[in-house]
Design an enzyme around this catalytic site. Structure first.
Site, PDB file in Angstrom:
ATOM      1  N   LYS A 244       1.110  -1.290   0.047  1.00  0.00           N
ATOM      2  CA  LYS A 244      -0.179   0.028   0.050  1.00  0.00           C
ATOM      3  C   LYS A 244       0.875   1.169   0.093  1.00  0.00           C
ATOM      4  CE  LYS A 244      -4.502   1.017   0.761  1.00  0.00           C
ATOM      5  NZ  LYS A 244      -5.683   0.121   0.248  1.00  0.00           N
TER       6      LYS A 244
ATOM      7  N   GLY B  74     -20.445   6.879   6.017  1.00  0.00           N
ATOM      8  CA  GLY B  74     -19.504   7.355   4.981  1.00  0.00           C
ATOM      9  C   GLY B  74     -20.119   6.672   3.678  1.00  0.00           C
TER      10      GLY B  74
ATOM     11  N   GLY C  46     -19.437   7.425   0.405  1.00  0.00           N
ATOM     12  CA  GLY C  46     -18.293   7.800  -0.577  1.00  0.00           C
ATOM     13  C   GLY C  46     -18.704   7.089  -1.737  1.00  0.00           C
ATOM     14  N   ASN C  47     -17.713   6.482  -2.820  1.00  0.00           N
ATOM     15  CA  ASN C  47     -17.780   5.971  -3.605  1.00  0.00           C
ATOM     16  C   ASN C  47     -18.515   4.405  -3.380  1.00  0.00           C
ATOM     17  OD1 ASN C  47     -16.696   7.536  -5.661  1.00  0.00           O
ATOM     18  ND2 ASN C  47     -14.625   6.982  -4.654  1.00  0.00           N
ATOM     19  N   VAL C  48     -18.014   3.797  -2.276  1.00  0.00           N
ATOM     20  CA  VAL C  48     -18.367   2.524  -1.839  1.00  0.00           C
ATOM     21  C   VAL C  48     -19.770   2.555  -1.030  1.00  0.00           C
ATOM     22  CG1 VAL C  48     -17.986   0.441  -0.762  1.00  0.00           C
ATOM     23  CG2 VAL C  48     -16.002   1.550  -1.721  1.00  0.00           C
TER      24      VAL C  48
END
Ligand code: NAD
Length: 367
Positions: free
Chosen positions: A94, A194, A196-198
């Site tokens: 990562k 959250g 967001g995208n997911v």
């Protein structure tokens, strides 16, 4: 001394790299610095037994470098186990870039980062994570082939987030089957933290199935957008951890299951996309187990994204990506049953299976 510390203010008290629990035998940690572009990045290569270390790059405005180092080490270690348990021939790695993705990200900075990735000759392959987009990966692709998550027009598999969300949905259904006796989420109260995208893509699956969804986010704009699209409720209270709910889905950042929250959580199942949800794995995993809360291991159920980018390397088609992602349901159920049988936490059960695969490959390689 090896210590597990997630509080950045405590980090100076321990050896910064080899002494961290999250270091956990990393093979290589690379510090990247470029004065001209302002790039300050760290690449963690945890383990390459199963293959090249693949994992996304996160750009985040860390409070200090210790926090960034701790984050990259925890994340790259997590990638090793994620790929191992998903059956992919990939190691764990990562990267983090220190800075504000909204104001400090430039094409020059991304290209410079790509040059550092290239210098590792494929031991580390990058992709997007928080603060990164497919377009950023396309920029990295200009200087190195060791990048995935690039645009479909450049031969990539595109945005991995919808696939990640589908895998989380599969893992959540398996955890529901284990806990409630049925994987039907209709009528279940699910809290998505959250969006967001997911998170948003997960909300869509949940709403389609008839779950009662409540959302939270630090962005008011996102909250309004997702509410108007899916008709879900926005959380109006002050402490989500004390709210009664069937399922808690952490889809923002990690370590939300910590000393402050673990005893309060009222959910019966925790299944979300965020990496490293347990602030201190053993301790918080054990408390959840004792409280009868089923925790679906994050590194297992959020593997859809890595399956998607792996397809770029292996040339899988969409059908194979979906088949592998759908299989997260079976693996999750298997691990929850295994944890129960062996009286260990779900985290330990998942880690043991992943580690066994790595050890077996290591033995094969040394023959
Ligand atoms: P994202 O940046 O698109 O979304 C994160 C959302 O969380 C944002 O809307 C942000 O405003 C919100 N947020 C941040 N802090 C919050 C807080 N304290 N409370 C509530 N909301 C908060 O990221 P994403 O791609 O959707 O990823 C979400 C999580 O899933 C991350 O932890 C990421 O590492 C993990 N993950 C993502 C993928 C993927 O394919 N994108 C794959 C595996 C794991």
């Amino acid at each position: 001394m090896v210590t597990d510390v997630v509080n950045a203010n405590e980090l100076h008290k321990i050896d910064p790299v080899f002494g961290q629990h999250s270091f956990d035998n990393h093979e290589q940690v690379v510090f990247c610095n470029d004065k001209d572009t302002g790039l300050k990045a760290i690449i963690g290569i945890h383990n390459t037994v199963l293959g090249p270390a693949l994992g996304g790059t996160r750009m985040w405005n860390y409070e200090n470098e210790w926090e960034a180092l701790n984050d990259v080490l925890r994340l790259s270690r997590g990638m090793t186990f994620k790929s191992a348990i998903t059956g992919l021939n990939l190691g764990g790695g990562k990267a983090v870039i220190i800075g504000d993705a909204k104001t400090q990200k430039t094409p020059e900075l991304m290209r410079k980062f790509g040059e550092f990735v290239h210098s590792l000759s494929g031991r580390y392959i990058t992709a997007e994570d928080v603060g990164m987009t497919t377009a950023d990966m396309d920029t990295v692709r200009e200087v190195t082939p060791y990048v995935t998550g690039i645009s479909e027009s450049l031969g990539g598999a595109g945005n991995p987030s919808p696939i990640t969300a589908y895998g989380v949905f599969m893992g959540m259904k398996a955890a529901a089957k284990y806990k409630f006796g049925s994987d039907v989420l209709e009528g279940k109260s699910v809290f998505v933290q959250g969006i967001g995208n997911v998170g948003e893509a997960l909300v869509e699956h949940l709403v389609d199935e008839g779950a009662h969804v409540t959302i939270s986010d630090i962005s008011q704009e996102r909250l309004e957008e997702v509410r108007s699209k899916y008709g879900v409720s926005i959380y109006g209270g002050k402490d989500i951890y004390s709210e009664p709910m069937d399922i808690y889905a952490p889809c923002a950042l990690g370590a939300t299951i910590n000393d402050d929250t673990v005893q309060k959580i009222k959910a019966q199942v925790i299944a979300g996309a965020a990496n490293n949800q347990l602030a201190v794995e053993q301790k918080h995993g054990k408390i959840l187990q004792e409280r009868g809360i089923v925790w679906a291991p994050d590194f297992l159920i959020n593997a859809g994204g890595i399956i998607n980018v792996y397809a770029e390397l292996e040339g899988y088609d969409r059908k194979e990506i979906m088949r592998k992602t759908e299989n997260i349901y079976n693996t999750t159920l298997e691990i929850l049953n295994n944890a129960d049988k062996n009286k260990v936490t779900t985290n330990t059960a998942a880690l043991n299976i992943a580690q066994a695969r790595i050890d077996a490959r290591k033995n094969e390689n040394s023959k």
